[in-house]
Design an enzyme around this catalytic site. Sequence first.
Site, mmCIF file in Angstrom:
data_model
loop_
_atom_site.group_PDB
_atom_site.id
_atom_site.type_symbol
_atom_site.label_atom_id
_atom_site.label_comp_id
_atom_site.label_asym_id
_atom_site.label_seq_id
_atom_site.Cartn_x
_atom_site.Cartn_y
_atom_site.Cartn_z
ATOM 1 N NE ARG A 23 51.645 -16.851 27.535
ATOM 2 C CZ ARG A 23 50.925 -16.815 26.415
ATOM 3 N NH1 ARG A 23 51.252 -17.599 25.401
ATOM 4 N NH2 ARG A 23 49.907 -16.007 26.291
ATOM 5 C CD GLN A 46 66.457 5.661 8.598
ATOM 6 O OE1 GLN A 46 66.453 6.344 7.598
ATOM 7 N NE2 GLN A 46 67.155 5.978 9.657
ATOM 8 N NE ARG A 59 72.368 8.760 21.633
ATOM 9 C CZ ARG A 59 73.410 8.337 20.927
ATOM 10 N NH1 ARG A 59 73.648 8.837 19.735
ATOM 11 N NH2 ARG A 59 74.203 7.403 21.412
ATOM 12 C CG HIS A 62 69.445 15.617 16.231
ATOM 13 N ND1 HIS A 62 69.808 14.464 16.871
ATOM 14 C CD2 HIS A 62 70.411 16.519 16.523
ATOM 15 C CE1 HIS A 62 70.949 14.648 17.517
ATOM 16 N NE2 HIS A 62 71.328 15.888 17.330
ATOM 17 C CE LYS A 72 63.328 11.878 13.776
ATOM 18 N NZ LYS A 72 64.315 12.420 14.703
ATOM 19 C CG HIS A 119 62.962 13.192 18.728
ATOM 20 N ND1 HIS A 119 63.953 12.233 18.696
ATOM 21 C CD2 HIS A 119 62.115 12.848 19.717
ATOM 22 C CE1 HIS A 119 63.700 11.333 19.636
ATOM 23 N NE2 HIS A 119 62.598 11.679 20.271
ATOM 24 C CE1 TYR A 132 64.467 8.649 17.364
ATOM 25 C CE2 TYR A 132 65.973 6.840 17.788
ATOM 26 C CZ TYR A 132 65.583 8.142 17.985
ATOM 27 O OH TYR A 132 66.315 8.942 18.817
ATOM 28 C CG ASP A 168 73.624 16.539 19.713
ATOM 29 O OD1 ASP A 168 73.515 16.717 18.491
ATOM 30 O OD2 ASP A 168 73.123 15.557 20.296
#
Length: 177
Positions: A23, A46, A59, A62, A72, A119, A132, A168
């Site tokens: 499956r 969050q 990205r 940060h 995180k 990160h 995240y 950035d």
Amino acid sequence: MIVERLPIAGAFRVMTEGHIDERGRFFRTFDAGIFRAHGLETNFVQRSSSFNTRRGTLRGLHWQADPHGETKTVRCTRGAIFDVLVDLRKGSPTFGKWHGEELTPDTPAMLYIPKGCAHGFQTLADASEIYYEISTAYVPQAARGVRYDDLTLGIRWPLANPILSDRDRQLPLVSEL
């Protein structure tokens, strides 16, 4: 779940153990008991997702400044990414060091990134998505970043000519913090 130390103080790779059959597959992405047993954060307030249309999107790097520092967990749910964390904690034995590795949905790993580490990631495939879990709410005034191409960090990104946001592109160097 298997929790493995990374070369950055307080950072870990969490390998999920799953069940695969005709499956598909099933695996836990979080277990508070296992996280607590390793001294890891268990209160994530969050959950966020980053969808990236094009291969080569970068990205980062940060983080959020204290007192809004965030721990995180990061995993790739679609596509492929090169995920990077950088220790920017003054007084840390691994200050200025970075760790990067490829994450995909087929490799059941997530990275645990402690407070004070920057990160970022670069997508290695079109239509890549990153999930995240974050320990604190986002506070725009606490948002910080450093340049992805800072020569003092020496990060070896896999793809040249990344797709960057204007924000950035204009982040400071570590020496300017």
